[in-house]
Structures are given as C-alpha cells and as structure tokens.
Design a protein around this motif. Structure first.
Motif, PDB file in Angstrom:
ATOM      1  N   LYS A 155      45.172 -15.644  -9.520  1.00 23.40           N
ATOM      2  CA  LYS A 155      43.972 -15.829  -8.711  1.00 23.40           C
ATOM      3  C   LYS A 155      43.332 -17.186  -8.973  1.00 23.40           C
ATOM      4  N   TRP A 156      43.184 -17.566 -10.222  1.00 18.60           N
ATOM      5  CA  TRP A 156      42.545 -18.833 -10.531  1.00 18.60           C
ATOM      6  C   TRP A 156      43.378 -20.006 -10.037  1.00 18.60           C
ATOM      7  N   GLU A 157      44.683 -19.890 -10.113  1.00 24.78           N
ATOM      8  CA  GLU A 157      45.540 -20.964  -9.602  1.00 24.78           C
ATOM      9  C   GLU A 157      45.357 -21.131  -8.093  1.00 24.78           C
ATOM     10  N   SER A 158      45.287 -20.023  -7.383  1.00 20.42           N
ATOM     11  CA  SER A 158      45.090 -20.069  -5.927  1.00 20.42           C
ATOM     12  C   SER A 158      43.735 -20.671  -5.584  1.00 20.42           C
ATOM     13  N   LEU A 159      42.702 -20.287  -6.328  1.00 19.97           N
ATOM     14  CA  LEU A 159      41.369 -20.819  -6.076  1.00 19.97           C
ATOM     15  C   LEU A 159      41.306 -22.319  -6.341  1.00 19.97           C
ATOM     16  N   ALA A 160      41.891 -22.737  -7.433  1.00 20.99           N
ATOM     17  CA  ALA A 160      41.810 -24.143  -7.825  1.00 20.99           C
ATOM     18  C   ALA A 160      42.536 -25.050  -6.838  1.00 20.99           C
ATOM     19  N   LYS A 161      43.642 -24.568  -6.288  1.00 19.46           N
ATOM     20  CA  LYS A 161      44.472 -25.434  -5.453  1.00 19.46           C
ATOM     21  C   LYS A 161      44.281 -25.231  -3.954  1.00 19.46           C
ATOM     22  N   GLY A 162      43.761 -24.061  -3.554  1.00 18.69           N
ATOM     23  CA  GLY A 162      43.772 -23.768  -2.125  1.00 18.69           C
ATOM     24  C   GLY A 162      42.435 -23.538  -1.457  1.00 18.69           C
ATOM     25  N   ILE A 163      41.332 -23.542  -2.212  1.00 17.32           N
ATOM     26  CA  ILE A 163      40.025 -23.218  -1.644  1.00 17.32           C
ATOM     27  C   ILE A 163      39.065 -24.393  -1.832  1.00 17.32           C
ATOM     28  N   ASP A 164      38.377 -24.765  -0.755  1.00 17.65           N
ATOM     29  CA  ASP A 164      37.453 -25.906  -0.833  1.00 17.65           C
ATOM     30  C   ASP A 164      36.147 -25.550  -1.536  1.00 17.65           C
ATOM     31  N   THR A 165      35.556 -24.396  -1.155  1.00 15.51           N
ATOM     32  CA  THR A 165      34.279 -23.981  -1.744  1.00 15.51           C
ATOM     33  C   THR A 165      34.449 -22.618  -2.399  1.00 15.51           C
ATOM     34  N   ILE A 166      34.002 -22.502  -3.631  1.00 17.38           N
ATOM     35  CA  ILE A 166      34.096 -21.242  -4.371  1.00 17.38           C
ATOM     36  C   ILE A 166      32.684 -20.763  -4.685  1.00 17.38           C
ATOM     37  N   ALA A 167      32.373 -19.556  -4.238  1.00 17.44           N
ATOM     38  CA  ALA A 167      31.072 -18.937  -4.507  1.00 17.44           C
ATOM     39  C   ALA A 167      31.300 -17.775  -5.460  1.00 17.44           C
ATOM     40  N   ILE A 183      39.831 -25.879 -14.051  1.00 14.06           N
ATOM     41  CA  ILE A 183      40.353 -27.191 -14.449  1.00 14.06           C
ATOM     42  C   ILE A 183      41.811 -27.076 -14.880  1.00 14.06           C
ATOM     43  N   LYS A 184      42.134 -26.022 -15.601  1.00 16.27           N
ATOM     44  CA  LYS A 184      43.509 -25.820 -16.044  1.00 16.27           C
ATOM     45  C   LYS A 184      44.482 -25.781 -14.874  1.00 16.27           C
ATOM     46  N   TYR A 185      44.069 -25.172 -13.776  1.00 21.06           N
ATOM     47  CA  TYR A 185      44.975 -24.991 -12.643  1.00 21.06           C
ATOM     48  C   TYR A 185      44.787 -26.019 -11.534  1.00 21.06           C
ATOM     49  N   GLY A 186      44.080 -27.111 -11.842  1.00 23.60           N
ATOM     50  CA  GLY A 186      44.131 -28.240 -10.925  1.00 23.60           C
ATOM     51  C   GLY A 186      42.856 -28.653 -10.231  1.00 23.60           C
ATOM     52  N   THR A 191      34.553 -32.303  -9.745  1.00 20.28           N
ATOM     53  CA  THR A 191      34.107 -31.531  -8.588  1.00 20.28           C
ATOM     54  C   THR A 191      32.645 -31.134  -8.751  1.00 20.28           C
ATOM     55  N   PRO A 192      31.806 -31.370  -7.747  1.00 19.92           N
ATOM     56  CA  PRO A 192      30.396 -30.963  -7.859  1.00 19.92           C
ATOM     57  C   PRO A 192      30.246 -29.454  -8.026  1.00 19.92           C
ATOM     58  N   ALA A 193      29.265 -29.050  -8.810  1.00 18.01           N
ATOM     59  CA  ALA A 193      29.009 -27.625  -9.055  1.00 18.01           C
ATOM     60  C   ALA A 193      27.506 -27.393  -9.119  1.00 18.01           C
ATOM     61  N   ALA A 194      27.114 -26.195  -8.705  1.00 13.17           N
ATOM     62  CA  ALA A 194      25.697 -25.827  -8.746  1.00 13.17           C
ATOM     63  C   ALA A 194      25.561 -24.390  -9.211  1.00 13.17           C
ATOM     64  N   VAL A 195      24.453 -24.115  -9.885  1.00 15.70           N
ATOM     65  CA  VAL A 195      24.091 -22.746 -10.238  1.00 15.70           C
ATOM     66  C   VAL A 195      22.674 -22.511  -9.730  1.00 15.70           C
ATOM     67  N   ALA A 209      25.667 -30.235 -11.386  1.00 14.35           N
ATOM     68  CA  ALA A 209      26.397 -31.063 -12.340  1.00 14.35           C
ATOM     69  C   ALA A 209      27.821 -31.191 -11.794  1.00 14.35           C
ATOM     70  N   THR A 210      28.750 -31.585 -12.639  1.00 14.60           N
ATOM     71  CA  THR A 210      30.159 -31.525 -12.269  1.00 14.60           C
ATOM     72  C   THR A 210      30.758 -30.245 -12.847  1.00 14.60           C
ATOM     73  N   LEU A 211      31.925 -29.889 -12.383  1.00 16.00           N
ATOM     74  CA  LEU A 211      32.602 -28.715 -12.935  1.00 16.00           C
ATOM     75  C   LEU A 211      32.756 -28.848 -14.447  1.00 16.00           C
ATOM     76  N   GLU A 212      33.037 -30.051 -14.908  1.00 15.77           N
ATOM     77  CA  GLU A 212      33.252 -30.285 -16.337  1.00 15.77           C
ATOM     78  C   GLU A 212      31.971 -30.109 -17.150  1.00 15.77           C
ATOM     79  N   THR A 213      30.819 -30.440 -16.570  1.00 13.51           N
ATOM     80  CA  THR A 213      29.568 -30.463 -17.335  1.00 13.51           C
ATOM     81  C   THR A 213      28.593 -29.348 -16.966  1.00 13.51           C
ATOM     82  N   ILE A 214      28.979 -28.450 -16.063  1.00 15.24           N
ATOM     83  CA  ILE A 214      28.033 -27.452 -15.556  1.00 15.24           C
ATOM     84  C   ILE A 214      27.584 -26.476 -16.647  1.00 15.24           C
ATOM     85  N   VAL A 215      28.457 -26.150 -17.580  1.00 14.86           N
ATOM     86  CA  VAL A 215      28.083 -25.201 -18.636  1.00 14.86           C
ATOM     87  C   VAL A 215      26.938 -25.758 -19.464  1.00 14.86           C
TER      88      VAL A 215
END
Length: 259
Positions: A155-167, A183-186, A191-195, A209-215
């Motif tokens: 599932k995570w591989e499909s989301l990382a590579k095939g979906i533009d927006t993830i909610a 990030i592991k799956y690509g 990538t911009p991220a919001a909470v 933030a970015t996906l890398e820094t959102i936590v």
C-alpha cells in the motif's frame, strides 16, 4: 418497524451538515452520536428525543461497535425513527458499512445520508485543494493506523509512486512511520505536507512543512488529534489561497476594535 438513518454530520462546523441530515435529526426519536460531531446539532432534536453518546476516544471505546449495532436494531424494532449521527461521512472510516450490513441482516429499513468528509473539508478550510489541474489529478483517502504486514508495505509503495495527494485520517500518532514509509518507497522528502487540527472549527490550526520535516513541525506546534494530514504539491497552494484563518483574524481584529 421503525427506520434508521445513518447520517454524516460533516467535519465539525455545524453549518456544513446537509439539509437532509438536519431534517433527520429533527424527526428522530433516538439519536446515537459520536464524539467528534458538533453537539450544537443536537439542539435541533425534539425535546423528547433520546440522546445516546457512543463516541470513541483513542485507545478507549465508550461503547463497543457490537453494542451500537444492538441499540440500532433494538430501537428500530420498537418502531422508532433512529439517527446514527457520525462525524464526517458514514462510509469514510466511519463503520457505516458495518452498521448498514447489520440493519440489512435484521430486515430493518434504513437510509444513508452522506456527509462532508474531513479529508476534503479540513483541507479546503486550510486553503488546500485536494485536486488541481496543474498539480494533482489523483487523491487517496487512507487511515493512518499502522499494520505490520506485507499488504501494508504494498500500500505505501502504491501511495508513494502513484498518488498525487494523500489525505490521512487518524495518523498523528503514526506520523513518523507514515513519513518514513512514503520516503522509503519514493515520495520526495521535499514534498509539501500539512497537518490540520480541528479543521473547519474556530480552533483550527494548520502546520505546513515538507514531508521530511513535518514530524518536527507538528511536535514544535504541539498538534494533536483530531487532525488531518495532507501530503502533496497542492499543499503549497495554501500560501496563496488560505482563507479561513485570515477570515478568523479579520473577525478577531474587528471585535477588538469594537471595544
């Protein structure tokens, strides 16, 4: 025999419930409602209506799903109009499908009344369109609950590579896991991220933030549940089209000036 309405209450702002949903509340004999519905909606119920709280907290269930199903069936068999009032939409991570199955099994008449789901509404109130002709032609709504199995990895591989927006719903506690898997799956770390916490309500708070820094951003701003996580290039549009926080700021400034 009575009837059951599985009603989506929307994302929090009571004005976002549908007209049909509000009409169901007004005619109900019994209302079973969840924790995240805006209790202002219950003021539209008949004075003699029975109100039953069956909300769930993280790690603690006030009422088990089997008990909720039992109440729906029991009250309907007594000839009552029953409303199952659920946050967001009853068929989006709301167990509405399970409840509808149970009602069908017992031969009870029911209707589904869709509601606005938080994956769309919280993002919109934060100035983030989940689709956009220039940035996103696909969006996925997923639960943030962690499962450690092979299907989860797929599932995570499909989301990382095939979906533009993830909610992502209910994902705050697993946000480090979610970030690492994407990030592991690509998915690009940039990538911009919001909470968005308490989306559509006055208390709404949005962190980007970015996906890398959102936590780290979430920890710094002390963001907690209930929150929606939005990941994708569309998040960058918030800088241009955020409107709700600006509207709230203007209202607050006007109130201060009045005094």
């Amino acid at each position: 025999m009575g009837k059951v309405y599985l009603v989506g209450a929307g994302p929090g702002d009571p004005e976002l419930i549908t007209i049909k949903g509000l009409m169901c509340i007004q005619k109900a004999d019994v209302i079973l409602y969840d924790r995240l519905i805006n209790e202002e909606l219950l003021t539209y119920a008949k004075k003699e209506a029975e109100l039953i709280f069956c909300g769930k907290l993280p790690g603690y269930h006030t009422m088990q799903q089997e008990t909720i199903n039992h109440f729906l069936v029991r009250h309907a068999k007594k000839g009552k109009i029953v409303v199952r009032l659920k946050g967001g939409d009853p068929f989006v991570f709301g167990r509405g499908g399970e409840e509808a199955e149970m009602l069908a099994k017992h031969g009870i008449d029911f209707e589904i009344v869709p509601g606005i789901t938080s994956g769309i509404a919280a993002a919109a109130y934060a100035g983030i369109p989940v689709t956009h002709r220039d940035f996103s032609s696909s969006v996925a709504f997923i639960t943030g609950h962690q499962r450690a199995d092979s299907q989860e990895e797929i599932k995570w591989e499909s989301l990382a590579k095939g979906i533009d927006t993830i909610a992502i719903y209910m994902g705050i506690s697993n946000l480090p896991y979610i970030r690492d898997r994407l990030i592991k799956y690509g998915k690009a770390p940039s990538t911009p991220a919001a909470v968005i916490q308490w989306g559509t309500l006055y208390e709404q708070k949005t962190v980007t933030a970015t996906l890398e820094t959102i936590v780290e951003a979430v920890q710094q701003k002390q963001i907690e549940n209930p929150s929606m996580i939005i990941i994708g290039e569309v998040v960058a549009l918030r800088e241009k089209i955020q409107w709700f926080e600006q509207l709230r700021f203007q209202a607050s400034s006007f109130a201060n000036e009045a005094f």
